[in-house]
Write a protein that holds these residues in place. Structure first.
Motif: not given
Length: 680
Positions: A537, A550, A557
């Protein structure tokens, strides 16, 4: 008399070698020179008898010695003082053990210069062709020279002609190949394959006053070359002449010796690919069983610098088969034909655009390939793999123009009663004639297919895909015109485990590292390279925004003041660079971040069509049907492969369910009966 009666007698000489502690793998090197010696003597005696018959016994008996020498030397088949002037043979020398050593040496020295050279009579610096001197020295050291020589002297080949002696030689060399573990297919071509090649060639030639020139560029001991010549001479009255070249010393010597007893046969020594000894010749027939799976890296520079223009493309150095193929094609006369033995790699190795594929394409473009025949497995003595005959023809019938026939002869064989090494099958006469008849008719059958050559071509169409998110959007749409990426000015980067706040680094921990460069190589660079924007992430923070990928929606994003915007599918690239010091700035590490569209290079394999317009339309139709993502065309490469498995594949027939259930019930009942018997 059948000459093959001597096969077992010749191999009986190996018993003495075994008893002397000589390894089986070394037997061929001991047997080759003595077999050649026996062969030479028998043929010289037969030549002398023919000369006596030709000029008459009375004239022959009164012929002055000098005249006799001139007559024999003019024949060019060799000379030996003991045989022609003292009327003594090897068997006579072996009768007297006291003078044997002296007489045997004198016998060998009595040969003409070329024969002595081929036998290696005067060799002193290591091996020389057949190296009989080296073998003699080793046999003397074991005190078995006379006994070994006597065994060979008892083999009388005089009653047999060239063809019969060649047949015996083929059988002996087959066993040599068997026990010396030579490269598969490198040393010996089986009799039945030679017979098939001969039948194919015979089907394409006719009676003529023109000399038929036959060439083998990897002739070895000459079994294929001379075997084909003998079989052609059995069918035609046409004059033939054989040409061969090989760089294996002992096999070249055997072929050279054999050639002297054939009209105008020429055998040369050397590496065909590096030094073509027939550079100014072309031939009516070319045949070869070149080595496969053998590296030519040792003379790579010679091939790459070759000035003959025979090599249109240079294949991988791990296998030289397609080098030999190009060489052979260059040696074909304008109406020449060829039959070449290869393994399967020449059919399909190499991707589109590779040298191997380009060689096949050049061959088909030139319309020189008439057919390819798949032979059965277990046909050769050193390998059980499939082998193939490439049929080359520079004078194809008009109806065969731009067509190629594939013949599946994998089932055209008869099992051998006794295996010969890896050879378990032979293509018997009936099957050979069926194969040749199929080639002659040139019509599709269950075991043969005729194709327009373009069926073997294919398009390898490269494309650049633009990956999109689940809504069909790409980050490409967010870029300003003319821009390929968006560069960010990050203030923070984190993957949940590590955080980076400094993007221009000029300081380092001097207790751990000796320099900024070492810090860069051992710390910063591995960390940056380990970042994965999809799997981790990874969040990039600038002064006003946040960016991350994402994975579920496959989109970038962008978050501003808690408001999220889907930017489309793209990549987040983190890069690091070590910058040298300048007048205004110190040595430093710069870390940058940019977002790019997610482009992916791919390719599609698409059927080929001869007409350029139709081929382009076929590509477009294929792409429209199968590719849903945005893309742009890149280069299109034409490849060529000949896939026997695809063409002749037959799926195994499935049994009916009822039959399977019936078998299960039968087995179940048998098991129940056995259980009852055990209880009793």
């Amino acid at each position: 008399m059948n000459i093959l009666q001597y096969e077992s007698k010749i191999w009986a000489t190996a018993d003495l070698l075994r008893g002397s502690g000589i390894k089986e793998s070394e037997w061929p090197s001991y047997m080759m020179p003595f077999f050649a010696l026996t062969m030479i003597e028998s043929r010289l005696i037969r030549m002398l008898d023919s000369l006596r018959e030709e000029i008459g016994e009375e004239v022959f008996s009164n012929l002055p010695l000098e005249d006799l020498r001139d007559l024999i030397k003019d024949l060019g088949q060799g000379y030996n003082v003991y045989i022609f002037e003292k009327n003594k043979r090897l068997a006579d020398i072996c009768k007297n053990d006291k003078s044997f050593e002296f007489d045997f040496n004198a016998y060998l020295q009595g040969f003409d210069g070329e024969t002595k050279d081929l036998l290696g009579v005067d060799a002193s610096d290591g091996e020389k062709y057949l190296d009989i001197r080296g073998i003699i020295n080793r046999l003397e050291a074991k005190n078995v020279l006379m006994g070994y020589t006597k065994l060979w002297s008892e083999i009388d080949l005089k009653p047999f002609n060239n063809s019969e002696i060649t047949t015996l030689e083929e059988h002996i060399k087959r066993k040599w190949a068997d026990i010396s573990a030579e490269t598969a297919g490198e040393q010996y071509t089986p009799d039945d394959v030679i017979a098939l090649i001969s039948e194919i060639i015979s089907s394409k030639i006719e009676e003529s006053d023109k000399l038929l020139k036959i060439y083998d560029c990897t002739c070895g001991g000459g079994n294929l070359l001379f075997g084909v010549e003998d079989r052609i001479n059995e069918k035609f009255d046409r004059l033939t002449q054989t040409y061969g070249q090989d760089w294996n010393d002992s096999l070249y010597a055997l072929a050279k010796i054999e050639s002297r007893f054939r009209p105008d046969s020429i055998i040369e020594h050397g590496n065909t690919l590096v030094n073509d000894r027939f550079s100014n010749e072309v031939f009516d027939v070319v045949i070869a069983n070149p080595p496969y799976g053998v590296s030519w890296k040792g003379y790579q520079k010679h091939i790459e610098n070759d000035k003959t223009e025979r090599f249109k493309f240079i294949p991988q150095t791990t296998d030289g088969q397609l080098l030999f193929m190009q060489h052979l094609i260059s040696k074909l006369d304008t109406t020449g034909i060829g039959v070449v033995v290869h393994n399967g790699s020449t059919l399909f190795s190499g991707d589109a655009g590779s040298p191997e594929s380009n060689i096949r394409k050049w061959m088909l473009d030139s319309d020189i390939v008439e057919a390819v025949i798949q032979l059965p497995t277990d046909e050769f003595f050193n390998t059980g793999i499939y082998t193939y005959l490439w049929i080359l023809n520079k004078n194809k019938d008009p109806q065969r123009k731009d067509k190629v026939m594939l013949i599946n002869a994998s089932e055209k064989f008869k099992p051998l009663k006794k295996n010969k090494g890896s050879k378990r099958k032979e293509i018997d006469k009936d099957n050979r004639l069926q194969i040749v008849d199929t080639l002659i008719k040139f019509q599709s059958t269950d075991s043969a297919q005729v194709f327009d050559k373009e069926i073997f071509y294919f398009n390898k169409q490269a494309i650049m895909l633009t990956n999109v998110d689940e809504y069909g959007n790409s980050f490409e749409a967010k870029l300003k015109p003319g821009k390929k990426s968006e560069k960010l000015k990050p203030v923070r980067l984190t993957n949940g485990e590590h955080e980076l706040n400094e993007f221009v680094i000029s300081q380092f921990d001097k207790t751990k590292y000796d320099s900024l460069a070492e810090f860069f190589e051992e710390d910063i660079k591995p960390f940056i390279n380990s970042l994965d924007y999809k799997e981790q992430q990874l969040i990039i923070t600038t002064a006003t925004e946040k960016y991350w990928f994402d994975a579920e929606k496959e989109t970038i994003i962008k978050e501003v003041d808690d408001k999220r915007e889907l930017m489309g599918c793209g990549k987040i690239l983190v890069k690091c660079t070590l910058k040298k010091a300048s007048k205004t700035q110190p040595e430093r590490i710069e870390i940058s971040v940019e977002i790019t569209p997610d482009y992916q290079k791919d390719y599609e394999i698409i059927p080929f069509q001869r007409d350029e317009t139709s081929n382009k339309a076929g590509i477009e139709a294929f792409m429209k049907r199968y590719i849903t993502k945005p893309f742009v065309y890149l280069e299109n490469t034409i490849g060529v492969q000949l896939n026997f498995n695809k063409i002749f594949y037959k799926p195994e027939e499935l049994r009916e369910v009822a039959d399977i259930l019936a078998d299960i019930d039968l087995i179940d009942n048998e098991l129940k009966s056995l259980e009852v018997g055990l209880k009793l």
